[in-house]
Structures are given as C-alpha cells and as structure tokens.
Design an enzyme around this catalytic site. Sequence first.
Site, mmCIF file in Angstrom:
data_model
loop_
_atom_site.group_PDB
_atom_site.id
_atom_site.type_symbol
_atom_site.label_atom_id
_atom_site.label_comp_id
_atom_site.label_asym_id
_atom_site.label_seq_id
_atom_site.Cartn_x
_atom_site.Cartn_y
_atom_site.Cartn_z
ATOM 1 N N ASN A 190 0.667 -1.628 0.038
ATOM 2 C CA ASN A 190 -0.153 0.411 0.159
ATOM 3 C C ASN A 190 0.760 0.822 -0.172
ATOM 4 O OD1 ASN A 190 -1.886 1.761 0.500
ATOM 5 N ND2 ASN A 190 -1.884 1.726 2.714
ATOM 6 N N LYS A 226 0.154 4.591 -0.463
ATOM 7 C CA LYS A 226 -0.624 5.634 -0.033
ATOM 8 C C LYS A 226 -0.152 6.693 -0.987
ATOM 9 C CE LYS A 226 -0.105 3.293 5.030
ATOM 10 N NZ LYS A 226 -0.158 3.571 5.913
ATOM 11 N N HIS A 279 -9.748 2.199 4.317
ATOM 12 C CA HIS A 279 -8.316 1.847 5.554
ATOM 13 C C HIS A 279 -8.084 3.033 6.618
ATOM 14 C CE1 HIS A 279 -4.862 2.933 6.432
ATOM 15 N NE2 HIS A 279 -3.907 1.543 5.534
ATOM 16 N N GLU A 291 -6.685 4.699 7.977
ATOM 17 C CA GLU A 291 -6.927 6.063 7.669
ATOM 18 C C GLU A 291 -7.667 7.207 6.807
ATOM 19 O OE1 GLU A 291 -2.888 5.366 5.396
ATOM 20 O OE2 GLU A 291 -1.775 5.332 7.179
ATOM 21 N N GLU A 332 -6.171 -4.411 10.251
ATOM 22 C CA GLU A 332 -5.177 -3.430 10.306
ATOM 23 C C GLU A 332 -5.048 -3.160 11.797
ATOM 24 O OE1 GLU A 332 -2.381 -3.050 6.846
ATOM 25 O OE2 GLU A 332 -3.998 -1.161 6.880
ATOM 26 N N GLY A 391 1.938 1.718 10.755
ATOM 27 C CA GLY A 391 3.443 3.041 10.873
ATOM 28 C C GLY A 391 3.612 3.546 12.294
ATOM 29 N N SER A 421 2.963 -2.080 10.227
ATOM 30 C CA SER A 421 4.212 -2.743 10.832
ATOM 31 C C SER A 421 4.715 -4.025 10.257
ATOM 32 C CB SER A 421 4.220 -2.183 12.282
ATOM 33 O OG SER A 421 4.727 -1.117 12.380
#
Length: 258
Positions: free
Chosen positions: A12, A14, A95, A97, A169, A175, A214
């Site tokens: 991904n 991003k 996602h 985010e 996730e 991250g 991660s």
Amino acid sequence: MPTRSRPFIVGNWKMHGLIGDVGHANAIFAHASTLPDIDVALCVPATLLMQCTGRFGPERIGAQDCHMAQSGAFTGSISAAMLCDCGASLTIIGHSERREGCGETNAIVKEKAQAALDAGLGIILCVGESHETRLSGAAIAFVLEQIAQSLPAISTRALENNHLTIAYEPIWAIGTGLVPQSADIAAMHAAIHGALCNRFGADADHIRLLYGGSVNGGNAADILSIAHVDGALVGGASLTHAKFAPILDAAATLAKKA
Ligand code: PGA
C-alpha cells in the site's frame, strides 16, 4: 482460482510515489515473477495507475479508495468505473487512514465496497481497532462488528474470483513499529475466519485474510506463519524493492513448505 492457501502480499503505497518511483515497482515485480507460489500486488496512488497497469498488468495493480457513485458532481473524487478504466483490478476500501482522517463510517465503507464490486473490482476491505479498544478487551467484537456493518452482499461468483480480501490492521500498529502479540493476531484472524464461514459457508475459503501494521522483513516470517494469516498488507516496507523483497521471500518460503 487461488484459495486461501496461496499467500497474497500487497503493498500500500499510500500518498507516496511519483512517476520516477515506478522503477521501484519494476524491481518489485521482477522479483515477484521469480516467486510463482505467491500473489503480489501494489496499490499505488491514482496518478500512477495507468502507467503501472500498462507496465505490470491489471492483476498486479490496485487503487486505494473509490467513490460510491458511478459518476457525478464530486470534485476531486474517483469512481470505481474510472479505476477499471485505468486497468486496475482491485482497490483498498475502508483503510483506517480514511475511516479516521476522512470520516468514513461503516455505512460509507459499505457503499464504496458495493460500488467497487459492482464495477468488477476486487476489494481489500480494511478493519482494525484503536489502542483504546484493544486495551478495553473489545477488539474482536469491534472488528467483527466492522465487518458485519461494512461488508456488502457479495455473489458466490465474486468470491470464487477472489474479489474479497480482508485486511486486519490494528490502527495502533500502522506505521508505528508496534505489532500485536502473535496470539492476539491468531485470535483475531480465527474469529474473522469463523465469522466469514458463518456468513459464506464453504465460499469463505476464497477469502484471504491479510495482516497489516508494521510488517517488515524482520517480522514477516513470524506473522505469516500464524494460522489464518493468508498474507500481508504492507505500507512503509513496500515502497522499495530492498525493503519489500524480504517480505516476499518469507511468504514464498512458507508457501513452499505448506
Ligand atoms: P505500515 O502500513 O506497514 O506502514 O504499518 C500498513 C497499512 O497501513 O496498510
């Protein structure tokens, strides 16, 4: 059609990647083509879709989001039909985010997932709990509810074509360098698998469950060997061949042993 036993490793990117970075994708797919036992895809920014699908083939290239409408007055948005038009074969939906940063509720995620499936795209539906929810002991209940609320009806044919992948996730692992205990990943993936079996019966065998958050070259082998972990959704470590290759190699080694 690949079943769950065939690992699926997805990068991904991003909001990373200019045209000059397509060389990283080139190196990644050159490496992937030496690993026949795993499936590899990159979800790139929309601006790179055309170039990447043309170069690497639709089945290896995905997007990261789509709008729920087919077309219309939605300045700045991109529809599922437009992703197909660029040659993409799949897209990430929901996602964290976007759930957190763009206010995407389960209801919105469900509409987007429906739009993508209707357009013939495969989806990677993302779910995952916050750190507070994890600490409260409600992570599994929360994630199962997210799936129940954000996964639309899906045909047997779409399942058989592997058009549904689910990525677990944990938000607090994305991250951050933090990864849940293996036992916690195992418990979550077993619970998700159980819920999918209840809903789809034997067709659940076509749904691969990815872990994301991660994942890197140092932990991939351990994470990918957990029961019901059928692959990984990888952010930061998918941006270059040097970082992504060890993850692909770990998946390929495990696939050979299976
Ligand atoms: P990360 O991101 O691998 O950088 O933690 C994963 C993701 O958000 O998909």
